[in-house]
Scaffold this motif. Sequence first.
Motif, PDB file in Angstrom:
ATOM      1  N   UNK A   7      -0.855  22.018 -32.358  1.00 23.19           N
ATOM      2  CA  UNK A   7       0.542  21.833 -31.416  1.00 23.19           C
ATOM      3  C   UNK A   7       0.949  23.104 -30.890  1.00 23.19           C
ATOM      4  N   UNK A   8       0.976  24.148 -31.419  1.00 25.65           N
ATOM      5  CA  UNK A   8       1.491  25.506 -30.932  1.00 25.65           C
ATOM      6  C   UNK A   8       0.511  25.907 -29.702  1.00 25.65           C
ATOM      7  N   UNK A   9      -0.725  25.681 -30.230  1.00 29.32           N
ATOM      8  CA  UNK A   9      -1.784  26.144 -28.889  1.00 29.32           C
ATOM      9  C   UNK A   9      -1.145  25.107 -27.640  1.00 29.32           C
ATOM     10  N   UNK A  10      -1.056  23.942 -27.795  1.00 29.62           N
ATOM     11  CA  UNK A  10      -0.532  23.160 -26.581  1.00 29.62           C
ATOM     12  C   UNK A  10       0.593  23.459 -25.945  1.00 29.62           C
ATOM     13  N   UNK A  11       1.468  23.711 -26.872  1.00 29.71           N
ATOM     14  CA  UNK A  11       2.730  24.246 -25.986  1.00 29.71           C
ATOM     15  C   UNK A  11       2.716  25.445 -25.274  1.00 29.71           C
ATOM     16  N   UNK A  12       1.881  26.575 -25.825  1.00 29.11           N
ATOM     17  CA  UNK A  12       1.720  27.377 -25.115  1.00 29.11           C
ATOM     18  C   UNK A  12       0.979  27.330 -23.718  1.00 29.11           C
ATOM     19  N   UNK A  13      -0.055  26.784 -24.205  1.00 29.33           N
ATOM     20  CA  UNK A  13      -1.164  26.459 -23.010  1.00 29.33           C
ATOM     21  C   UNK A  13      -0.664  25.768 -21.921  1.00 29.33           C
ATOM     22  N   UNK A  14      -0.010  24.538 -22.212  1.00 28.05           N
ATOM     23  CA  UNK A  14       0.878  23.724 -21.504  1.00 28.05           C
ATOM     24  C   UNK A  14       1.582  24.527 -20.231  1.00 28.05           C
ATOM     25  N   UNK A  15       2.463  25.322 -20.857  1.00 28.38           N
ATOM     26  CA  UNK A  15       3.334  26.113 -20.256  1.00 28.38           C
ATOM     27  C   UNK A  15       2.832  27.032 -19.337  1.00 28.38           C
ATOM     28  N   UNK A  16       1.595  27.623 -19.330  1.00 29.02           N
ATOM     29  CA  UNK A  16       0.898  28.466 -18.762  1.00 29.02           C
ATOM     30  C   UNK A  16      -0.215  27.890 -17.708  1.00 29.02           C
ATOM     31  N   UNK A  17      -0.744  26.880 -17.866  1.00 30.82           N
ATOM     32  CA  UNK A  17      -1.626  26.370 -16.956  1.00 30.82           C
ATOM     33  C   UNK A  17      -1.252  25.006 -16.207  1.00 30.82           C
ATOM     34  N   UNK A  33      -1.414  16.586 -27.230  1.00 28.02           N
ATOM     35  CA  UNK A  33      -2.239  16.815 -28.629  1.00 28.02           C
ATOM     36  C   UNK A  33      -2.097  15.207 -29.083  1.00 28.02           C
ATOM     37  N   UNK A  34      -3.221  15.087 -29.933  1.00 29.76           N
ATOM     38  CA  UNK A  34      -3.441  13.692 -30.190  1.00 29.76           C
ATOM     39  C   UNK A  34      -3.999  14.169 -31.853  1.00 29.76           C
ATOM     40  N   UNK A  35      -3.369  14.068 -32.927  1.00 34.31           N
ATOM     41  CA  UNK A  35      -4.056  14.617 -33.909  1.00 34.31           C
ATOM     42  C   UNK A  35      -4.297  16.164 -33.883  1.00 34.31           C
ATOM     43  N   UNK A  36      -5.618  16.430 -34.022  1.00 37.28           N
ATOM     44  CA  UNK A  36      -6.067  17.685 -34.073  1.00 37.28           C
ATOM     45  C   UNK A  36      -6.868  17.799 -32.604  1.00 37.28           C
ATOM     46  N   UNK A  96       6.052  25.171 -40.666  1.00 36.62           N
ATOM     47  CA  UNK A  96       4.663  26.040 -40.175  1.00 36.62           C
ATOM     48  C   UNK A  96       4.881  26.195 -38.792  1.00 36.62           C
ATOM     49  N   UNK A  97       5.467  25.193 -37.992  1.00 32.36           N
ATOM     50  CA  UNK A  97       5.608  25.267 -36.586  1.00 32.36           C
ATOM     51  C   UNK A  97       6.750  26.310 -36.434  1.00 32.36           C
ATOM     52  N   UNK A  98       7.801  26.482 -37.165  1.00 27.76           N
ATOM     53  CA  UNK A  98       8.761  27.703 -36.831  1.00 27.76           C
ATOM     54  C   UNK A  98       8.030  28.863 -37.298  1.00 27.76           C
ATOM     55  N   UNK A  99       6.955  28.854 -38.207  1.00 27.17           N
ATOM     56  CA  UNK A  99       6.542  30.324 -38.628  1.00 27.17           C
ATOM     57  C   UNK A  99       5.210  30.505 -37.928  1.00 27.17           C
ATOM     58  N   UNK A 100       4.993  29.705 -36.724  1.00 27.57           N
ATOM     59  CA  UNK A 100       3.698  30.211 -35.921  1.00 27.57           C
ATOM     60  C   UNK A 100       2.471  29.732 -36.499  1.00 27.57           C
TER      61      UNK A 100
END
Length: 273
Positions: free
Chosen positions: A8-18, A56-59, A213-217
């Motif tokens: 989910x953290x990957x998704x959030x950042x990538x979505x905002x960039x691409x 994101x869906x699951x992993x 975990x989301x809050x801690x990266x």
Amino acid sequence: MPELPEVELIRRYIDGQVAGKRIRRIDSLLPRMWRNTTAEVASQVLTNAMITGVKRRGKYLVLSMEDGTLLIVHLKLTGRLIYRSTPRTERFDRVLFYLDDDSMLAFGDIRTLGALYLFASAKDVDLPGLLQMGVEPLSTAFTGAKLYAMTSRHSTPIKVFLLNQKYVAGIGNIYADEALFLARIHPRRRADSLTEKECASLHRAIRKVLRDSLERGGTSFRDYRNGEGKAGHNQEYLAVYGRAGKPCVRCKRILEDTVLGGRHTVYCSHCQK
């Protein structure tokens, strides 16, 4: 393996960039990472395609194109999807997506267990692991009552139940161990032996360990990096995972370990009776 918070953290950042950018060129350094198509076909289909968003869906990560085409990424054990504002190639890069603003989206994988899939539309997706995915644990559809209804139909150990993506999506070894410890439930307990009250407690514990975990990266031990290429810090707060043989943070007794469903499992035999 990256679990729900990490993906989910990957998704959030990538979505905002691409989102809103076009793919100008694809360089498949390791063509076999494309599992259901060839590198040549992927390049033909995706060149000049506009990325409209990342979900994101699951992993799984799902990149949607303007024409409905879906690029699905499964990171598996050591996969990474990283955005680079300046194009460059790094060790273990497998597929590079050059974007129209001279930036890059890089899929890397040390052990090459990850996968890229290409589908013409959502209705064409035929990945059983994705189609049979269970409820998202941070969604409103996931409740204590829902968890109780599901567990009451299964005699498998509760740890094994939580790892089955057909029931609850995105939970892996780390957060299953952490949630069971927080809820004070032994990982070998039969799923159908849990009471409504215990399921309510486990439901709260699952959501808490994921949100923390989301809050801690996210949790980083060796390979996980977020979409920016940075490590997380949740590993500094884990209560049981990776701590076999060390004192329990609650009772100070030594944590035990076992294998369940083929996965290493750490627990406190005193706190999790």
